[in-house]
Design a protein around this motif. Structure first.
Motif, short mmCIF file in Angstrom:
data_model
loop_
_atom_site.label_atom_id
_atom_site.label_comp_id
_atom_site.label_asym_id
_atom_site.label_seq_id
_atom_site.Cartn_x
_atom_site.Cartn_y
_atom_site.Cartn_z
N GLY A 39 5.57 -25.53 47.55
CA GLY A 39 6.05 -26.45 46.53
C GLY A 39 7.55 -26.64 46.62
O GLY A 39 8.30 -25.68 46.82
N LEU A 91 11.00 -26.41 38.83
CA LEU A 91 10.94 -25.07 39.40
C LEU A 91 9.96 -24.19 38.62
O LEU A 91 9.09 -23.56 39.21
CB LEU A 91 12.33 -24.44 39.42
CG LEU A 91 12.41 -22.98 39.86
CD1 LEU A 91 11.97 -22.83 41.31
CD2 LEU A 91 13.81 -22.44 39.66
N ILE A 142 6.29 -25.06 39.11
CA ILE A 142 5.72 -24.74 40.42
C ILE A 142 5.64 -23.23 40.65
O ILE A 142 4.63 -22.72 41.14
CB ILE A 142 6.54 -25.42 41.54
CG1 ILE A 142 6.43 -26.95 41.41
CG2 ILE A 142 6.06 -24.97 42.92
CD1 ILE A 142 7.36 -27.72 42.31
N VAL A 143 6.66 -22.50 40.26
CA VAL A 143 6.70 -21.07 40.57
C VAL A 143 5.84 -20.25 39.61
O VAL A 143 5.32 -19.20 39.99
CB VAL A 143 8.16 -20.56 40.61
CG1 VAL A 143 8.73 -20.34 39.22
CG2 VAL A 143 8.29 -19.32 41.44
N THR A 147 7.22 -21.27 46.85
CA THR A 147 8.16 -22.20 46.25
C THR A 147 9.54 -22.03 46.88
O THR A 147 10.03 -20.91 46.99
CB THR A 147 8.25 -21.97 44.72
OG1 THR A 147 6.92 -21.95 44.19
CG2 THR A 147 9.06 -23.05 44.05
#
Length: 170
Positions: free
Chosen positions: A84, A98, A101-102, A112
């Motif tokens: 990602g 962020l 996604i993480v 990521t």
């Protein structure tokens, strides 16, 4: 047959995603680049993620900003690695992307990279593929050697010119 799928939610992500493609081009890794909105065309997205393995993809690089569901949804459907790329956003500077996604739930990992980290996503995809491709591994080692040489050349220039001249001639 493409080894990597590069997918983004909007063409505004293209400058960052292009950096991943440039690295893959440099390393001789085949890919397919696509724009799909997971929110605006969920049926198209679902078919993309569901058919990615049959297309031969070994890794998907997915970039997304704001709600940033694209990488996580790819990982929920595609059984192989997903990388990602959180996109910088004007509202929250990309931290929203962020975190989306993480912070994946257990069992649905997404590797990521940094906000706008397209080049590193391309490199990570190549490194994943290189675990079973000796020629690609050699190209990655050569790329790393090039990076080292670039730093050494910059240091030599700094030592020869001094920092003021270095900055003036940069």
């Amino acid at each position: 047959m493409p080894q990597v799928g590069i997918v983004m939610g909007s063409d505004s992500d293209m400058p960052v995603m292009a950096k991943a493609a440039e690295i893959l081009d440099k390393l001789g890794v085949t890919y397919e680049m696509t724009i799909i909105s997971a929110h605006r065309e969920p049926d198209v997205f679902f078919e993309y993620a569901k058919s990615a393995e049959a297309k031969g993809f070994k890794v998907i690089i997915a970039g997304a900003g704001m709600a940033a569901h694209l990488p996580g949804m790819c990982a929920a459907i595609f059984p192989l690695p997903v990388i990602g790329i959180p996109m910088h956003t004007t509202s929250l500077g990309g931290r929203d992307s962020l975190y989306s996604i993480v912070q994946m739930p257990s069992g649905i990992p997404v590797a990521t990279v940094a906000i706008n980290g397209g080049a590193n996503a391309g490199l990570l995809a190549a490194k994943i593929l290189a675990t079973s491709d000796a020629a690609l591994l050699d190209r990655l080692k050569a790329y790393s050697a090039e990076l080292k040489e670039q730093v050494e050349a910059k240091d030599a220039k700094l030592k020869a010119e001094g920092y003021q001249a270095y900055l003036a001639n940069k």
